[in-house]
Design a protein around this motif. Structure first.
Motif, short mmCIF file in Angstrom:
data_model
loop_
_atom_site.label_atom_id
_atom_site.label_comp_id
_atom_site.label_asym_id
_atom_site.label_seq_id
_atom_site.Cartn_x
_atom_site.Cartn_y
_atom_site.Cartn_z
N VAL A 205 42.02 41.64 45.76
CA VAL A 205 40.89 42.12 44.92
C VAL A 205 40.89 43.62 44.61
O VAL A 205 40.75 44.15 45.61
N ASN A 206 41.07 44.04 43.52
CA ASN A 206 40.94 45.49 43.32
C ASN A 206 39.37 45.81 43.31
O ASN A 206 38.52 45.36 42.28
N GLU A 207 38.76 46.57 44.18
CA GLU A 207 37.35 46.77 44.34
C GLU A 207 36.84 47.75 43.28
O GLU A 207 35.65 47.85 43.08
N THR A 208 37.52 48.33 42.35
CA THR A 208 37.19 49.16 41.35
C THR A 208 36.95 48.37 40.07
O THR A 208 36.30 48.66 38.91
N ALA A 209 37.16 46.99 39.99
CA ALA A 209 36.98 46.12 38.94
C ALA A 209 36.33 44.65 39.48
O ALA A 209 37.26 43.68 39.25
N PRO A 210 35.45 44.84 40.31
CA PRO A 210 34.95 43.48 40.90
C PRO A 210 34.40 42.40 40.07
O PRO A 210 34.58 40.99 40.25
N ASN A 211 34.13 42.59 38.98
CA ASN A 211 33.62 41.80 37.97
C ASN A 211 34.59 41.17 36.91
O ASN A 211 34.52 40.37 35.89
N ASP A 212 35.86 41.66 37.05
CA ASP A 212 37.00 41.27 36.11
C ASP A 212 37.55 39.59 36.90
O ASP A 212 37.63 39.50 37.85
N PRO A 213 37.21 38.38 35.68
CA PRO A 213 37.12 37.06 36.19
C PRO A 213 38.82 36.99 36.85
O PRO A 213 38.72 36.05 37.40
N ASN A 215 40.39 38.96 38.55
CA ASN A 215 40.56 39.92 39.98
C ASN A 215 39.77 38.80 41.00
O ASN A 215 38.55 39.17 41.38
N TYR A 216 40.71 37.81 41.42
CA TYR A 216 39.98 36.88 42.48
C TYR A 216 40.94 36.39 43.37
O TYR A 216 41.97 36.46 43.26
N ASN A 217 40.12 36.09 44.63
CA ASN A 217 40.98 35.61 45.75
C ASN A 217 40.14 35.08 46.63
O ASN A 217 38.73 35.64 46.88
N TRP A 218 40.63 34.06 47.68
CA TRP A 218 39.87 33.74 48.53
C TRP A 218 39.84 34.77 49.93
O TRP A 218 38.81 34.70 50.83
N GLY A 219 40.62 35.55 49.91
CA GLY A 219 40.70 36.64 50.92
C GLY A 219 41.58 36.64 52.19
O GLY A 219 41.24 37.26 53.08
N TYR A 220 42.50 35.86 52.16
CA TYR A 220 43.35 35.59 53.43
C TYR A 220 44.57 36.17 53.44
O TYR A 220 45.86 36.00 53.71
N ASP A 221 44.24 37.77 52.96
CA ASP A 221 45.35 38.91 53.29
C ASP A 221 44.44 39.96 53.67
O ASP A 221 44.31 41.05 53.08
N PRO A 222 44.24 40.04 55.31
CA PRO A 222 43.64 40.97 55.47
C PRO A 222 44.25 42.23 55.50
O PRO A 222 45.48 42.54 55.54
N ASN A 224 41.87 45.38 56.54
CA ASN A 224 41.14 45.98 57.73
C ASN A 224 40.13 44.72 58.08
O ASN A 224 39.11 44.38 57.60
N TYR A 225 40.61 44.36 59.19
CA TYR A 225 39.79 43.18 59.93
C TYR A 225 38.30 43.58 60.29
O TYR A 225 37.68 42.49 60.32
N PHE A 226 38.06 44.73 60.46
CA PHE A 226 36.96 45.22 61.26
C PHE A 226 35.68 45.60 60.29
O PHE A 226 34.85 45.99 60.44
N ALA A 227 36.28 45.93 58.80
CA ALA A 227 35.22 46.40 57.83
C ALA A 227 35.21 45.56 56.76
O ALA A 227 35.77 44.57 56.54
N PRO A 228 33.66 45.43 56.11
CA PRO A 228 33.46 44.37 55.21
C PRO A 228 34.14 44.80 53.80
O PRO A 228 34.55 45.72 53.70
N GLU A 229 34.32 43.75 53.42
CA GLU A 229 35.13 43.51 51.92
C GLU A 229 34.28 44.24 50.81
O GLU A 229 32.95 43.99 50.70
N GLY A 230 34.63 45.28 50.00
CA GLY A 230 34.00 45.99 49.17
C GLY A 230 33.67 45.34 47.80
O GLY A 230 32.76 46.01 47.30
N SER A 231 34.33 44.35 47.42
CA SER A 231 34.16 43.66 46.07
C SER A 231 32.84 42.95 46.16
O SER A 231 32.27 42.50 45.36
#
Length: 264
Positions: A205-213, A215-222, A224-231
Motif C-alpha cells: 500500500v502506497n502510504e502517500t495515497a491511503p484513501n485510494d480505493p 490502494n488496498y491489501n491485507w498486509g502479508y508482505d512485511p 518493517n516488522y517492528f514499525a506500525p503501518e503508515g496507511s
C-alpha cells in the motif's frame, strides 16, 4: 571480499558458532544521553550509517560503524544531536555498496524507506496502562479477526477517521439506521480478543495515497516488522504519529475489556 568467500566454506553449525548473535540490542536502543545502533551483517566488509535530518532530506551525513562481536557493526550517537533523525545502513559486500533500512527499526518514515531514531517508549498516549484486561482461561477465548481499514472504512459507519487506527478508537459511532459500528460494535459482540490483521509496516500500500480505493491489501508482505503501518496513521510522514495512534487503539480496546493479538 575474502571475508564473504571464507564464510561460504563454513558449515551451518560453524556459521552459528561464529556469528549467531543473541543480544537484545539490534537496531537502535536509547540511553539517557546516547543512541546505540547495532546491525548484524557478517558478510559486510564495511558499514556506515547514513543520517538524514528530515524525512526527505537529500543531504546525508555518514558515520563509520565499528566491527563488533559475532558479525555485528555498532555505532554510538549523541542523543541530543541525532534523536529524530532518519537513517539507513550502507554495507560494502563483495566490493558492492548496498543501502537498506534497519531491519530492526521500530520507527520509520513514509513507505518505510528510512528508519527513524525515535525511542518508541517515549511515545505514549495520555492514558496508557500496560496491564492487559483480566483473562483466566484460553478455553474461554472468543477471538475476532479484524482488518483495520475494513473495520471502519464504509461511509455509513459514522466514523470520522475511517480506515485508520484512530477511527477504531471512536466511541458512539452508528449507521444511519442506528446500528452499532466500530469500537462499540466490537464491545457489543462480547469478544475477548481482537486479532488485528498485519499492522506492521507492509509494502503493498502506497502510504502517500491511503484513501485510494485501489490502494488496498491485507498486509502479508512485511517491510518493517517492528514499525506500525503508515496507511493506518493520520500522518504517515511522522513516525511518532503511527506509534502513538496504534497505542491509543490498543488502550481503547483494553478499556473495553478486549485483549489484542497481532497477526504475523
Amino acid at each position: 571480499m575474502k571475508q564473504t568467500a571464507d564464510m561460504l566454506t563454513l558449515t551451518p553449525q560453524e556459521l552459528d558458532e561464529r556469528f549467531a548473535y543473541s543480544g537484545n540490542d539490534l537496531g537502535a536502543t536509547f540511553s539517557e544521553t546516547a543512541i546505540h545502533v547495532r546491525l548484524w551483517a557478517p558478510t559486510a566488509e564495511r558499514v556506515v550509517i547514513r543520517l538524514y535530518k528530515t524525512l526527505r532530506a537529500r543531504k546525508v551525513e555518514e558515520v563509520e560503524m565499528v566491527a563488533g562481536e559475532r558479525g555485528t557493526y555498532v555505532v554510538e550517537l549523541d542523543r541530543a544531536t541525532y534523536e529524530g533523525y532518519f537513517y539507513t545502513f550502507q554495507a560494502s559486500i563483495n566490493g558492492q555498496k548496498v543501502e537498506a533500512v534497519d531491519p530492526y527499526a521500530k520507527a520509520v518514515g513514509t513507505n518505510g524507506k528510512r528508519g527513524a531514531l525515535i525511542d518508541p517508549t517515549s511515545v505514549t498516549p495520555e492514558r496508557w496502562i500496560e496491564e492487559r484486561p483480566l483473562f483466566h482461561s484460553s478455553q474461554d477465548a472468543v477471538v475476532y479477526e479484524l482488518h483495520v481499514r475494513d473495520a471502519t472504512s464504509h461511509p455509513a459507519s459514522g466514523v470520522v477517521a475511517r480506515g485508520t487506527f484512530a477511527g477504531l478508537t471512536e466511541a458512539g459511532t452508528r449507521t444511519p439506521n442506528g446500528g452499532l459500528t466500530g469500537l462499540d460494535y466490537l464491545a457489543d459482540l462480547g469478544v475477548t480478543h481482537v486479532q488485528l490483521l498485519p499492522i506492521y509496516d507492509f509494502g503493498s500500500v502506497n502510504e502517500t495515497a491511503p484513501n485510494d480505493p485501489d490502494n488496498y491489501n491485507w498486509g502479508y508482505d512485511p517491510v518493517n516488522y517492528f514499525a506500525p503501518e503508515g496507511s493506518y496513521s493520520s500522518n504517515p510522514d511522522d513516525p511518532r504519529t503511527r506509534i502513538l495512534e496504534l497505542k491509543q487503539l490498543v488502550q481503547a480496546l483494553h478499556d473495553r475489556g478486549i485483549r489484542v493479538i497481532m497477526d504475523v
